[in-house]
Motif scaffolding. Sequence first.
Motif: not given
Length: 241
Positions: A158-185
């Motif tokens: 695989v050569g240099d032409e395989a870098e920084k390819i526009n893959i917008r059509k390969e990724v779904n428009s909506l992404n949902l995730s759940w999570g948990l955070g903890a910290g200090v103020e």
Amino acid sequence: MKKIVAIAAFLFALNTMVSAQTDVRFGFQVSPVFSWMTTDDNRINPSGTNLGLKLGMVGEFYFRENYAVSTGIGFGFNHGGTLQHDFGGSYWTRSGLGSALDTLPAGTNLKYSIQYVEIPLGLKLRTREFGYLRYFVEPGITIGFKSQARGTIQGRGVGDEAEKINIRKEVNSLNLSWGLGAGVEYSLSENTSLVGGLGFQIGFTDATDDNGVVFDDRRGNREEDSKGKVNGIIIRLGVMF
């Protein structure tokens, strides 16, 4: 269907609590993120992480002194990761790769770098103040809307032409995730606090819009229909006013 019902119930609960809020705080975050991808196909494996960033505005709507609905809007930069494909195949077929990359060998790595516009929705639970400090936990979900996506192909021949390819059509428009955070103020003044913490996000929707062909030496050529999910560990840094 169960996921949709759960999200709807969560949003209804947040709306109920916001309607009773008595205090509002705003701020911003600049939070580094280490993200990676997983799939439901044991022949497509995680093979690298992305160092990204969350940048945006945050709002906290307190319905009691130490309980708040948190939300905001921001950008998630360079989310994704690298996936190694044990089988060769024809991948990212909607991205105009050209004849040199029409077919890829076994062991090829596909690296995703995705930018999202994000809307987090959570519930912040914090302690009373100890000196200048308050501790908190914050479960929630994040709704991500794809704004752009770049990819890199890594593998034999695989050569240099395989870098920084526009893959917008390969990724779904909506992404949902759940999570948990903890910290200090840490209080700088009566109304201003520095925020630091650690959190994680686990994707529960398919981030990849598969359309390729897998050259499976066991079952013959087959459609590439794996479900790829984006996960992350967040080092939360911000300030609230």
